[in-house]
Write a protein that holds these residues in place. Structure first.
Motif, PDB file in Angstrom:
ATOM      1  N   ARG A  64      17.778  11.238 -64.124  1.00  0.00           N
ATOM      2  CA  ARG A  64      18.281  11.020 -62.770  1.00  0.00           C
ATOM      3  C   ARG A  64      18.151  12.308 -61.967  1.00  0.00           C
ATOM      4  O   ARG A  64      18.338  13.406 -62.503  1.00  0.00           O
ATOM      5  N   GLY A  65      17.815  12.184 -60.677  1.00  0.00           N
ATOM      6  CA  GLY A  65      17.707  13.382 -59.849  1.00  0.00           C
ATOM      7  C   GLY A  65      16.851  13.166 -58.631  1.00  0.00           C
ATOM      8  O   GLY A  65      16.737  12.054 -58.104  1.00  0.00           O
ATOM      9  N   TYR A  66      16.225  14.259 -58.205  1.00  0.00           N
ATOM     10  CA  TYR A  66      15.451  14.288 -56.972  1.00  0.00           C
ATOM     11  C   TYR A  66      13.956  14.117 -57.249  1.00  0.00           C
ATOM     12  O   TYR A  66      13.500  14.214 -58.393  1.00  0.00           O
TER      13      TYR A  66
ATOM     14  N   ARG B 180      17.240  17.737 -61.809  1.00  0.00           N
ATOM     15  CA  ARG B 180      17.502  16.493 -62.526  1.00  0.00           C
ATOM     16  C   ARG B 180      18.414  16.744 -63.717  1.00  0.00           C
ATOM     17  O   ARG B 180      18.622  17.874 -64.134  1.00  0.00           O
ATOM     18  N   TYR B 181      18.942  15.655 -64.260  1.00  0.00           N
ATOM     19  CA  TYR B 181      19.655  15.706 -65.530  1.00  0.00           C
ATOM     20  C   TYR B 181      19.308  14.444 -66.300  1.00  0.00           C
ATOM     21  O   TYR B 181      18.748  13.493 -65.745  1.00  0.00           O
TER      22      TYR B 181
ATOM     23  N   THR C  27      21.719  21.204 -53.618  1.00  0.00           N
ATOM     24  CA  THR C  27      21.073  20.384 -54.643  1.00  0.00           C
ATOM     25  C   THR C  27      22.034  20.051 -55.769  1.00  0.00           C
ATOM     26  O   THR C  27      22.162  18.901 -56.192  1.00  0.00           O
TER      27      THR C  27
ATOM     28  N   VAL D 290      19.821  11.382 -54.904  1.00  0.00           N
ATOM     29  CA  VAL D 290      19.721  11.345 -56.355  1.00  0.00           C
ATOM     30  C   VAL D 290      19.650   9.891 -56.811  1.00  0.00           C
ATOM     31  O   VAL D 290      20.446   9.063 -56.379  1.00  0.00           O
TER      32      VAL D 290
ATOM     33  N   ALA E 155      19.049  22.248 -62.853  1.00  0.00           N
ATOM     34  CA  ALA E 155      19.897  21.313 -62.116  1.00  0.00           C
ATOM     35  C   ALA E 155      20.061  21.722 -60.653  1.00  0.00           C
ATOM     36  O   ALA E 155      20.467  20.900 -59.829  1.00  0.00           O
TER      37      ALA E 155
ATOM     38  N   ASP F 107      26.740  12.671 -58.989  1.00  0.00           N
ATOM     39  CA  ASP F 107      26.102  11.506 -59.596  1.00  0.00           C
ATOM     40  C   ASP F 107      26.376  11.465 -61.100  1.00  0.00           C
ATOM     41  O   ASP F 107      26.674  10.407 -61.665  1.00  0.00           O
TER      42      ASP F 107
ATOM     43  N   LEU G  51      23.989  16.233 -57.330  1.00  0.00           N
ATOM     44  CA  LEU G  51      23.522  15.875 -58.667  1.00  0.00           C
ATOM     45  C   LEU G  51      24.700  15.762 -59.629  1.00  0.00           C
ATOM     46  O   LEU G  51      24.780  14.820 -60.427  1.00  0.00           O
TER      47      LEU G  51
ATOM     48  N   LEU H  99      22.264  18.752 -68.851  1.00  0.00           N
ATOM     49  CA  LEU H  99      21.751  19.514 -67.721  1.00  0.00           C
ATOM     50  C   LEU H  99      21.525  20.946 -68.168  1.00  0.00           C
ATOM     51  O   LEU H  99      22.001  21.367 -69.224  1.00  0.00           O
TER      52      LEU H  99
END
Length: 301
Positions: free
Chosen positions: A282-284, A262-263, A46, A291, A250, A53, A50, A7
Protein backbone atom coordinates in the motif's frame (compact mmCIF):
# COMPACT_ATOMS: atom_id res chain seq x y z
CA UNK A 1 -4.88 -15.00 10.60
CA UNK A 2 -2.04 -12.83 11.89
CA UNK A 3 -1.32 -9.53 10.10
CA UNK A 4 2.15 -7.95 10.11
CA UNK A 5 2.74 -4.40 8.86
CA UNK A 6 6.26 -3.68 7.57
CA UNK A 7 7.74 -0.24 6.98
CA UNK A 8 11.30 1.04 6.78
CA UNK A 9 13.69 3.96 6.41
CA UNK A 10 11.44 6.87 7.43
CA UNK A 11 14.50 9.12 8.01
CA UNK A 12 12.51 11.33 10.34
CA UNK A 13 13.13 15.02 9.98
CA UNK A 14 13.93 17.75 10.38
CA UNK A 15 17.46 17.31 11.65
CA UNK A 16 17.69 19.10 15.01
CA UNK A 17 20.09 21.90 15.77
CA UNK A 18 23.53 20.71 16.75
CA UNK A 19 26.80 22.05 18.06
CA UNK A 20 29.58 22.52 15.51
CA UNK A 21 31.61 19.84 17.29
CA UNK A 22 28.80 17.33 16.70
CA UNK A 23 28.83 17.95 12.96
CA UNK A 24 32.49 17.26 12.30
CA UNK A 25 33.41 14.23 10.22
CA UNK A 26 30.77 11.92 8.80
CA UNK A 27 27.81 13.85 10.21
CA UNK A 28 28.79 16.89 8.13
CA UNK A 29 28.40 14.95 4.89
CA UNK A 30 25.13 13.46 6.13
CA UNK A 31 23.84 16.97 6.78
CA UNK A 32 24.79 18.02 3.28
CA UNK A 33 22.91 15.03 1.90
CA UNK A 34 19.84 16.02 3.90
CA UNK A 35 20.00 19.64 2.78
CA UNK A 36 20.68 18.72 -0.84
CA UNK A 37 18.14 15.92 -1.39
CA UNK A 38 16.34 14.24 1.50
CA UNK A 39 14.80 17.41 2.93
CA UNK A 40 12.89 17.91 -0.34
CA UNK A 41 11.97 14.29 -1.04
CA UNK A 42 11.29 12.93 2.46
CA UNK A 43 8.82 14.33 4.94
CA UNK A 44 5.67 14.29 7.02
CA UNK A 45 3.50 15.17 4.02
CA UNK A 46 4.22 11.67 2.74
CA UNK A 47 4.72 9.77 5.97
CA UNK A 48 1.68 10.95 7.95
CA UNK A 49 -1.03 9.83 5.47
CA UNK A 50 0.82 6.56 4.92
CA UNK A 51 0.90 5.84 8.66
CA UNK A 52 -2.76 6.88 8.99
CA UNK A 53 -3.59 4.28 6.35
CA UNK A 54 -1.50 1.67 8.16
CA UNK A 55 -3.21 2.30 11.48
CA UNK A 56 -6.63 2.12 9.81
CA UNK A 57 -5.85 -1.50 8.86
CA UNK A 58 -5.15 -2.35 12.53
CA UNK A 59 -2.35 -4.89 12.00
CA UNK A 60 -1.57 -7.33 14.79
CA UNK A 61 2.08 -6.23 14.81
CA UNK A 62 4.15 -3.44 13.22
CA UNK A 63 7.75 -4.10 12.13
CA UNK A 64 10.12 -1.21 11.39
CA UNK A 65 13.38 -2.24 9.72
CA UNK A 66 15.62 0.68 10.62
CA UNK A 67 16.93 4.09 9.62
CA UNK A 68 14.55 6.16 11.69
CA UNK A 69 17.17 8.91 12.02
CA UNK A 70 19.56 10.68 9.69
CA UNK A 71 22.91 11.49 11.31
CA UNK A 72 22.47 10.00 14.83
CA UNK A 73 22.26 13.24 16.78
CA UNK A 74 20.98 12.56 20.33
CA UNK A 75 17.70 14.44 19.84
CA UNK A 76 16.87 12.39 16.75
CA UNK A 77 16.45 9.30 18.90
CA UNK A 78 13.78 11.03 20.98
CA UNK A 79 11.96 11.76 17.72
CA UNK A 80 12.38 8.10 16.78
CA UNK A 81 10.95 6.96 20.11
CA UNK A 82 7.94 9.25 19.67
CA UNK A 83 7.36 7.86 16.18
CA UNK A 84 7.48 4.26 17.41
CA UNK A 85 5.06 5.12 20.22
CA UNK A 86 2.66 6.64 17.69
CA UNK A 87 2.48 3.26 15.95
CA UNK A 88 1.30 1.44 19.06
CA UNK A 89 2.41 0.01 22.40
CA UNK A 90 5.86 -1.53 22.59
CA UNK A 91 4.50 -5.08 22.73
CA UNK A 92 2.92 -4.54 19.30
CA UNK A 93 5.72 -2.60 17.61
CA UNK A 94 9.22 -3.93 16.91
CA UNK A 95 12.24 -2.11 15.48
CA UNK A 96 15.72 -3.11 14.39
CA UNK A 97 18.43 -0.50 13.76
CA UNK A 98 19.79 0.57 10.40
CA UNK A 99 23.13 2.09 9.45
CA UNK A 100 21.87 5.64 10.03
CA UNK A 101 20.85 4.63 13.55
CA UNK A 102 24.52 3.83 14.24
CA UNK A 103 25.92 6.56 12.02
CA UNK A 104 29.00 7.33 14.11
CA UNK A 105 30.79 5.36 16.81
CA UNK A 106 29.91 7.84 19.55
CA UNK A 107 26.19 7.25 18.88
CA UNK A 108 26.33 3.46 18.70
CA UNK A 109 24.26 2.92 21.86
CA UNK A 110 21.70 5.69 21.42
CA UNK A 111 19.12 3.48 19.70
CA UNK A 112 19.63 0.77 22.32
CA UNK A 113 18.94 3.26 25.10
CA UNK A 114 16.06 5.21 23.56
CA UNK A 115 14.20 2.40 21.79
CA UNK A 116 14.77 -0.41 24.28
CA UNK A 117 11.06 -1.23 24.80
CA UNK A 118 10.69 -1.78 21.04
CA UNK A 119 13.75 -3.99 20.51
CA UNK A 120 13.83 -6.03 23.69
CA UNK A 121 13.08 -9.72 23.34
CA UNK A 122 10.56 -11.67 25.40
CA UNK A 123 13.35 -12.98 27.63
CA UNK A 124 14.93 -9.58 28.32
CA UNK A 125 14.99 -8.54 31.96
CA UNK A 126 13.12 -5.23 32.32
CA UNK A 127 15.93 -3.70 34.39
CA UNK A 128 18.83 -4.90 32.24
CA UNK A 129 20.03 -2.39 29.62
CA UNK A 130 19.75 -3.66 26.06
CA UNK A 131 23.15 -4.01 24.37
CA UNK A 132 24.56 -5.31 21.10
CA UNK A 133 24.77 -8.83 22.53
CA UNK A 134 20.96 -8.85 22.90
CA UNK A 135 20.68 -9.52 19.15
CA UNK A 136 19.11 -11.51 17.73
CA UNK A 137 16.03 -11.21 19.92
CA UNK A 138 12.66 -12.95 19.60
CA UNK A 139 9.11 -11.82 20.33
CA UNK A 140 6.51 -14.58 20.26
CA UNK A 141 3.10 -13.32 19.24
CA UNK A 142 0.59 -16.13 18.95
CA UNK A 143 1.78 -18.47 16.21
CA UNK A 144 4.32 -15.90 14.92
CA UNK A 145 7.88 -15.34 16.15
CA UNK A 146 9.35 -11.91 15.31
CA UNK A 147 13.16 -12.27 15.15
CA UNK A 148 15.23 -9.08 15.25
CA UNK A 149 18.74 -9.05 13.76
CA UNK A 150 21.11 -6.07 13.93
CA UNK A 151 23.35 -5.08 11.02
CA UNK A 152 24.08 -1.65 12.50
CA UNK A 153 27.77 -0.87 12.78
CA UNK A 154 29.53 2.51 12.60
CA UNK A 155 31.29 3.03 9.29
CA UNK A 156 33.66 5.55 7.74
CA UNK A 157 32.64 8.56 5.63
CA UNK A 158 30.75 7.58 2.44
CA UNK A 159 30.21 4.01 3.66
CA UNK A 160 26.77 2.64 4.55
CA UNK A 161 27.37 -1.08 4.85
CA UNK A 162 26.33 -3.46 7.60
CA UNK A 163 27.59 -6.52 9.41
CA UNK A 164 25.89 -9.23 11.46
CA UNK A 165 29.02 -10.91 12.78
CA UNK A 166 29.97 -14.46 13.67
CA UNK A 167 28.61 -14.54 17.22
CA UNK A 168 25.24 -13.08 16.27
CA UNK A 169 24.97 -15.48 13.33
CA UNK A 170 25.61 -18.43 15.66
CA UNK A 171 22.89 -17.25 18.03
CA UNK A 172 20.55 -16.68 15.08
CA UNK A 173 21.05 -20.21 13.78
CA UNK A 174 20.24 -21.71 17.18
CA UNK A 175 17.24 -19.44 17.68
CA UNK A 176 15.68 -20.15 14.27
CA UNK A 177 16.07 -23.89 14.75
CA UNK A 178 14.40 -23.81 18.16
CA UNK A 179 11.54 -21.65 16.90
CA UNK A 180 11.05 -24.05 13.99
CA UNK A 181 10.83 -26.94 16.43
CA UNK A 182 8.14 -24.98 18.29
CA UNK A 183 6.14 -24.82 15.06
CA UNK A 184 6.14 -21.02 14.85
CA UNK A 185 6.03 -18.81 11.74
CA UNK A 186 9.49 -17.22 11.81
CA UNK A 187 9.52 -13.60 10.56
CA UNK A 188 13.07 -12.20 10.48
CA UNK A 189 13.68 -8.46 10.61
CA UNK A 190 17.01 -7.11 9.29
CA UNK A 191 17.97 -3.72 7.87
CA UNK A 192 20.56 -4.60 5.21
CA UNK A 193 19.28 -7.06 2.59
CA UNK A 194 20.94 -10.49 2.70
CA UNK A 195 20.14 -11.04 -0.99
CA UNK A 196 20.69 -9.08 -4.21
CA UNK A 197 23.57 -7.07 -5.63
CA UNK A 198 24.48 -3.52 -4.63
CA UNK A 199 27.52 -1.26 -4.49
CA UNK A 200 30.22 -2.41 -2.08
CA UNK A 201 29.87 0.68 0.12
CA UNK A 202 26.21 -0.18 0.84
CA UNK A 203 26.32 -3.96 1.14
CA UNK A 204 25.93 -6.42 4.00
CA UNK A 205 29.51 -7.58 4.43
CA UNK A 206 28.64 -11.10 5.58
CA UNK A 207 25.54 -11.53 3.42
CA UNK A 208 26.58 -14.96 2.14
CA UNK A 209 27.09 -16.28 5.68
CA UNK A 210 23.73 -14.81 6.78
CA UNK A 211 21.99 -16.50 3.85
CA UNK A 212 23.59 -19.81 4.82
CA UNK A 213 22.32 -19.48 8.39
CA UNK A 214 18.77 -18.60 7.38
CA UNK A 215 18.65 -21.22 4.64
CA UNK A 216 19.99 -23.95 6.91
CA UNK A 217 18.06 -23.12 10.09
CA UNK A 218 14.90 -22.08 8.27
CA UNK A 219 12.48 -19.15 8.31
CA UNK A 220 9.18 -18.27 6.67
CA UNK A 221 9.75 -14.56 5.93
CA UNK A 222 12.63 -12.07 5.89
CA UNK A 223 11.83 -8.32 5.95
CA UNK A 224 14.42 -5.61 5.21
CA UNK A 225 14.90 -1.99 4.20
CA UNK A 226 18.05 -0.02 3.26
CA UNK A 227 17.68 0.03 -0.54
CA UNK A 228 14.63 2.36 -0.52
CA UNK A 229 13.18 0.09 -3.22
CA UNK A 230 10.45 -2.51 -3.37
CA UNK A 231 11.98 -5.93 -3.89
CA UNK A 232 11.21 -9.62 -3.57
CA UNK A 233 14.02 -12.16 -3.44
CA UNK A 234 14.44 -15.62 -1.98
CA UNK A 235 16.77 -17.73 0.13
CA UNK A 236 16.78 -21.44 -0.67
CA UNK A 237 16.06 -23.86 2.18
CA UNK A 238 15.37 -27.57 2.56
CA UNK A 239 11.64 -26.88 2.76
CA UNK A 240 11.44 -24.38 -0.12
CA UNK A 241 12.30 -20.81 -0.98
CA UNK A 242 12.09 -18.26 1.84
CA UNK A 243 10.70 -14.88 0.65
CA UNK A 244 12.96 -11.88 1.31
CA UNK A 245 11.02 -8.61 1.00
CA UNK A 246 12.23 -5.02 0.86
CA UNK A 247 10.11 -1.86 1.01
CA UNK A 248 10.79 1.72 -0.14
CA UNK A 249 11.33 4.49 2.37
CA UNK A 250 8.04 5.23 4.13
CA UNK A 251 8.79 8.97 3.79
CA UNK A 252 9.67 9.02 0.08
CA UNK A 253 7.52 11.30 -2.05
CA UNK A 254 5.36 9.97 -4.91
CA UNK A 255 8.00 10.87 -7.51
CA UNK A 256 11.09 9.61 -5.69
CA UNK A 257 13.34 7.91 -8.25
CA UNK A 258 13.98 4.87 -6.06
CA UNK A 259 10.35 4.29 -5.18
CA UNK A 260 7.36 6.13 -3.75
CA UNK A 261 6.58 5.76 -0.07
CA UNK A 262 4.92 2.43 0.73
CA UNK A 263 4.48 -0.24 3.36
CA UNK A 264 3.51 -3.91 3.25
CA UNK A 265 0.90 -5.98 5.02
CA UNK A 266 1.64 -9.70 5.40
CA UNK A 267 -1.35 -11.92 6.18
CA UNK A 268 -0.16 -15.15 7.76
CA UNK A 269 -2.40 -18.23 7.79
CA UNK A 270 -1.97 -21.99 7.92
CA UNK A 271 0.28 -23.85 10.32
CA UNK A 272 3.55 -25.74 10.74
CA UNK A 273 4.62 -27.32 7.46
CA UNK A 274 1.82 -25.53 5.60
CA UNK A 275 2.27 -21.83 6.28
CA UNK A 276 0.80 -19.33 3.83
CA UNK A 277 1.58 -15.64 3.53
CA UNK A 278 -0.10 -13.05 1.34
CA UNK A 279 1.55 -9.67 0.78
CA UNK A 280 -0.37 -6.46 0.15
CA UNK A 281 1.60 -3.36 -0.79
CA UNK A 282 0.00 0.00 0.00
CA UNK A 283 1.24 3.52 -0.74
CA UNK A 284 1.86 6.11 -3.40
CA UNK A 285 2.62 5.99 -7.12
CA UNK A 286 4.11 8.59 -9.49
CA UNK A 287 1.55 11.10 -10.70
CA UNK A 288 -1.15 9.90 -8.31
CA UNK A 289 -2.46 11.40 -5.11
CA UNK A 290 -3.30 9.41 -2.05
CA UNK A 291 -2.48 6.08 -0.49
CA UNK A 292 -4.08 2.91 -1.80
CA UNK A 293 -3.38 -0.76 -2.47
CA UNK A 294 -0.77 -1.20 -5.20
CA UNK A 295 -0.26 -4.98 -5.26
CA UNK A 296 -1.62 -8.09 -3.56
CA UNK A 297 -0.04 -11.50 -4.07
CA UNK A 298 0.86 -14.73 -2.26
CA UNK A 299 4.56 -15.00 -1.41
CA UNK A 300 4.52 -18.25 0.58
CA UNK A 301 2.43 -21.39 0.30
Amino acid sequence: MFVIAHLSDPHLGPIPEARLSELLGKRFFGMMNWIGARRRNFGAATLTPLMDDLMAHAPDHVCVTGDLVNVSLPAEFDTGAAFLTSLGPADKVTVVPGNHDAYVRSAMHYHLEHWAPFLAGDDSHPHTPVDVDAFPFVRRRGSVAIVGVSTAVPTAVFLAGGHVGRSQRARLADLLRRLGEEGLFRAVMIHHPPVGARAFHRDLRDAEAVREVIGSAGAELVMHGHDHRASLGTIASATGDIPVVGVPSASAGPDDERGAGRYNLYRVTGGPGAWRCEMETRGYAPGEAGVRARERRPILG
